[in-house]
Design a protein around this motif. Structure first.
Motif, PDB file in Angstrom:
ATOM      1  N   LYS A 124       0.787  -1.096  -0.108  1.00 52.84           N
ATOM      2  CA  LYS A 124      -0.180   0.001  -0.036  1.00 52.84           C
ATOM      3  C   LYS A 124       0.932   1.210  -0.063  1.00 52.84           C
ATOM      4  CE  LYS A 124      -3.651   2.306   2.887  1.00 52.84           C
ATOM      5  NZ  LYS A 124      -4.299   2.081   3.968  1.00 52.84           N
ATOM      6  N   ARG A 125       0.528   2.178  -1.133  1.00 50.54           N
ATOM      7  CA  ARG A 125       1.243   3.442  -1.089  1.00 50.54           C
ATOM      8  C   ARG A 125      -0.091   4.390  -1.084  1.00 50.54           C
ATOM      9  NH1 ARG A 125       5.747   3.466  -5.602  1.00 50.54           N
ATOM     10  NH2 ARG A 125       3.746   2.878  -6.712  1.00 50.54           N
ATOM     11  N   THR A 126       0.363   5.611  -0.829  1.00 49.03           N
ATOM     12  CA  THR A 126      -0.589   6.634  -1.283  1.00 49.03           C
ATOM     13  C   THR A 126      -0.150   7.623  -2.416  1.00 49.03           C
ATOM     14  OG1 THR A 126      -1.041   7.053   1.358  1.00 49.03           O
ATOM     15  CG2 THR A 126      -1.781   8.982  -0.127  1.00 49.03           C
ATOM     16  N   GLU A 127      -0.991   7.541  -3.356  1.00 50.76           N
ATOM     17  CA  GLU A 127      -0.629   8.168  -4.768  1.00 50.76           C
ATOM     18  C   GLU A 127      -1.265   9.649  -4.714  1.00 50.76           C
ATOM     19  OE1 GLU A 127      -1.523   7.622  -9.639  1.00 50.76           O
ATOM     20  OE2 GLU A 127      -2.460   6.351  -8.045  1.00 50.76           O
ATOM     21  N   GLU A 128      -0.672  10.217  -5.320  1.00 53.75           N
ATOM     22  CA  GLU A 128      -1.010  11.903  -5.200  1.00 53.75           C
ATOM     23  C   GLU A 128      -1.428  12.105  -6.561  1.00 53.75           C
ATOM     24  OE1 GLU A 128       0.774  14.964  -2.672  1.00 53.75           O
ATOM     25  OE2 GLU A 128       2.647  13.449  -2.813  1.00 53.75           O
ATOM     26  N   HIS A 129      -2.378  12.654  -6.809  1.00 45.78           N
ATOM     27  CA  HIS A 129      -2.770  13.335  -8.327  1.00 45.78           C
ATOM     28  C   HIS A 129      -3.109  14.770  -8.439  1.00 45.78           C
ATOM     29  CE1 HIS A 129      -6.662  11.656  -6.618  1.00 45.78           C
ATOM     30  NE2 HIS A 129      -7.128  12.970  -7.460  1.00 45.78           N
ATOM     31  N   CYS A 130      -3.349  15.435  -9.239  1.00 42.79           N
ATOM     32  CA  CYS A 130      -3.765  16.941  -9.436  1.00 42.79           C
ATOM     33  C   CYS A 130      -5.200  16.801  -9.247  1.00 42.79           C
ATOM     34  CB  CYS A 130      -3.469  17.486 -10.793  1.00 42.79           C
ATOM     35  SG  CYS A 130      -4.209  19.032 -11.036  1.00 42.79           S
ATOM     36  N   ALA A 131      -5.743  17.619  -8.139  1.00 41.73           N
ATOM     37  CA  ALA A 131      -7.345  17.553  -8.010  1.00 41.73           C
ATOM     38  C   ALA A 131      -7.987  18.247  -9.184  1.00 41.73           C
ATOM     39  CB  ALA A 131      -7.523  18.202  -6.935  1.00 41.73           C
ATOM     40  N   THR A 132      -7.518  18.920 -10.020  1.00 44.17           N
ATOM     41  CA  THR A 132      -8.225  19.521 -11.188  1.00 44.17           C
ATOM     42  C   THR A 132      -8.293  18.756 -12.317  1.00 44.17           C
ATOM     43  OG1 THR A 132      -7.462  21.792 -10.274  1.00 44.17           O
ATOM     44  CG2 THR A 132      -8.497  21.877 -12.491  1.00 44.17           C
ATOM     45  N   CYS A 133      -7.328  18.184 -12.564  1.00 44.39           N
ATOM     46  CA  CYS A 133      -7.260  17.342 -13.989  1.00 44.39           C
ATOM     47  C   CYS A 133      -6.912  15.799 -13.750  1.00 44.39           C
ATOM     48  CB  CYS A 133      -6.220  17.816 -15.031  1.00 44.39           C
ATOM     49  SG  CYS A 133      -4.470  17.593 -14.737  1.00 44.39           S
ATOM     50  N   GLY A 134      -6.843  15.393 -12.702  1.00 43.43           N
ATOM     51  CA  GLY A 134      -6.343  14.001 -12.343  1.00 43.43           C
ATOM     52  C   GLY A 134      -4.975  13.507 -12.663  1.00 43.43           C
ATOM     53  N   GLY A 135      -4.165  14.444 -12.873  1.00 48.31           N
ATOM     54  CA  GLY A 135      -2.764  13.961 -13.613  1.00 48.31           C
ATOM     55  C   GLY A 135      -1.915  13.321 -12.452  1.00 48.31           C
ATOM     56  N   HIS A 136      -1.379  12.025 -12.642  1.00 45.10           N
ATOM     57  CA  HIS A 136      -0.456  11.529 -11.555  1.00 45.10           C
ATOM     58  C   HIS A 136       0.721  12.225 -11.281  1.00 45.10           C
ATOM     59  CE1 HIS A 136       1.861   8.294  -9.385  1.00 45.10           C
ATOM     60  NE2 HIS A 136       2.926   8.567 -10.241  1.00 45.10           N
ATOM     61  N   LEU A 137       0.971  12.578  -9.830  1.00 47.71           N
ATOM     62  CA  LEU A 137       2.015  13.247  -9.574  1.00 47.71           C
ATOM     63  C   LEU A 137       3.204  12.481  -8.989  1.00 47.71           C
ATOM     64  CD1 LEU A 137       0.026  16.253  -7.795  1.00 47.71           C
ATOM     65  CD2 LEU A 137       1.041  16.332 -10.030  1.00 47.71           C
ATOM     66  N   GLY A 138       2.713  11.607  -8.089  1.00 49.28           N
ATOM     67  CA  GLY A 138       3.979  10.767  -7.292  1.00 49.28           C
ATOM     68  C   GLY A 138       3.135  10.065  -6.083  1.00 49.28           C
ATOM     69  N   HIS A 139       3.968  10.140  -5.252  1.00 47.89           N
ATOM     70  CA  HIS A 139       3.250   9.632  -3.791  1.00 47.89           C
ATOM     71  C   HIS A 139       3.772  10.210  -2.830  1.00 47.89           C
ATOM     72  CE1 HIS A 139       3.438   6.236  -6.656  1.00 47.89           C
ATOM     73  NE2 HIS A 139       2.319   5.840  -6.132  1.00 47.89           N
ATOM     74  N   VAL A 140       3.027  10.128  -1.480  1.00 47.93           N
ATOM     75  CA  VAL A 140       3.407  10.657  -0.148  1.00 47.93           C
ATOM     76  C   VAL A 140       3.791   9.702   0.860  1.00 47.93           C
ATOM     77  CG1 VAL A 140       0.876  10.955   0.462  1.00 47.93           C
ATOM     78  CG2 VAL A 140       2.681  12.684   1.432  1.00 47.93           C
ATOM     79  N   PHE A 141       4.902   9.961   1.495  1.00 49.63           N
ATOM     80  CA  PHE A 141       5.225   9.097   2.638  1.00 49.63           C
ATOM     81  C   PHE A 141       5.270   9.914   3.847  1.00 49.63           C
ATOM     82  CE2 PHE A 141       6.959   7.817  -1.723  1.00 49.63           C
ATOM     83  CZ  PHE A 141       6.464   6.570  -1.705  1.00 49.63           C
ATOM     84  N   GLU A 142       5.398   9.091   4.999  1.00 46.97           N
ATOM     85  CA  GLU A 142       5.273   9.731   6.297  1.00 46.97           C
ATOM     86  C   GLU A 142       6.717   9.652   6.920  1.00 46.97           C
ATOM     87  OE1 GLU A 142       2.272   7.578   8.579  1.00 46.97           O
ATOM     88  OE2 GLU A 142       0.771   8.475   7.480  1.00 46.97           O
ATOM     89  N   ASP A 143       7.741  10.151   5.954  1.00 49.74           N
ATOM     90  CA  ASP A 143       9.129  10.257   6.512  1.00 49.74           C
ATOM     91  C   ASP A 143       9.847  11.673   6.390  1.00 49.74           C
ATOM     92  OD1 ASP A 143       9.542   9.780   3.732  1.00 49.74           O
ATOM     93  OD2 ASP A 143      10.723   8.129   3.576  1.00 49.74           O
ATOM     94  N   GLY A 144       8.969  12.377   6.225  1.00 50.21           N
ATOM     95  CA  GLY A 144       9.365  13.963   5.809  1.00 50.21           C
ATOM     96  C   GLY A 144       9.658  14.577   7.191  1.00 50.21           C
ATOM     97  N   PRO A 145      10.344  16.021   6.860  1.00 45.10           N
ATOM     98  CA  PRO A 145      10.625  17.001   7.985  1.00 45.10           C
ATOM     99  C   PRO A 145       9.392  17.640   8.588  1.00 45.10           C
ATOM    100  CG  PRO A 145      10.941  17.885   5.929  1.00 45.10           C
ATOM    101  CD  PRO A 145      10.323  16.550   5.487  1.00 45.10           C
ATOM    102  N   ALA A 146       9.617  17.988   9.846  1.00 45.91           N
ATOM    103  CA  ALA A 146       8.633  18.994  10.532  1.00 45.91           C
ATOM    104  C   ALA A 146       8.477  20.191   9.657  1.00 45.91           C
ATOM    105  CB  ALA A 146       9.178  19.359  11.798  1.00 45.91           C
ATOM    106  N   PRO A 147       7.361  20.722   9.540  1.00 47.37           N
ATOM    107  CA  PRO A 147       6.243  20.548  10.779  1.00 47.37           C
ATOM    108  C   PRO A 147       5.304  19.272  10.313  1.00 47.37           C
ATOM    109  CG  PRO A 147       5.503  22.481   9.378  1.00 47.37           C
ATOM    110  CD  PRO A 147       6.926  21.915   8.938  1.00 47.37           C
TER     111      PRO A 147
END
Length: 164
Positions: A124-147
């Motif tokens: 399981k991964r969380t895929e990201e897409h543009c909310a306007t045209c649905g274009g695939h952007l990449g993925h979001v992970f929970e290992d980023g910096p603050a905040p």
């Protein structure tokens, strides 16, 4: 006695959840629902407007090779917008060097990025897409910096940069 043992075994076997059922569940959860977006075009229209690389990533959910994006080392102030429709997606002040080879951001512009579940590589991964045209952007992970603690790992070819 033998009948009781057989009944117990049958009850256990029918009550167990098999692995094949789990795979079907994962497969079904990973299938995208048909969604409508503000900007909708035919595949032919997208192909005419996008480069081959943009089309492959935005419309076919591909991933560009790491460390190939011209935007990876961009340090200018501005906004990263969808290469398909121009929707503002990320501000430059949320960009950071994740070391992964793709432009990374710790926060999206709220409401302009949509999310789906993706099982394409077996988990399981969380895929990201543009909310306007649905274009695939990449993925979001929970290992980023603050905040936020998030790492939006985005294909650079899916983005255009608009300098402030």
């Amino acid at each position: 006695m033998k009948i009781s043992a057989v009944l117990i075994v049958l009850t256990l076997l029918t009550g167990c959840k098999g692995v094949s059922q789990e795979k079907d569940m994962v497969k079904n959860e990973g299938q995208k629902q048909s969604k409508s977006f503000k900007v909708e075009k035919t595949e032919t229209e997208w192909k005419a407007e996008l480069t081959d690389a943009e089309f492959y990533v935005l419309r076919k959910a591909a991933t560009e090779n790491p460390f190939t994006s011209e935007l990876l080392d961009n340090k200018k102030k501005g906004t990263y917008v969808c290469a398909g429709c121009g929707t503002p997606l990320f501000k430059s002040d949320t960009k950071f060097d994740s070391g992964t080879g793709w432009p990374s951001f710790y926060q999206e512009i709220e409401g302009n990025v949509g999310y789906d579940v993706d099982y394409k590589i077996g988990y399981k991964r969380t895929e990201e897409h543009c909310a306007t045209c649905g274009g695939h952007l990449g993925h979001v992970f929970e290992d980023g910096p603050a905040p936020t603690g998030l790492r939006h790992c985005i294909n650079g070819v899916a983005l255009n940069f608009v300098e402030d």
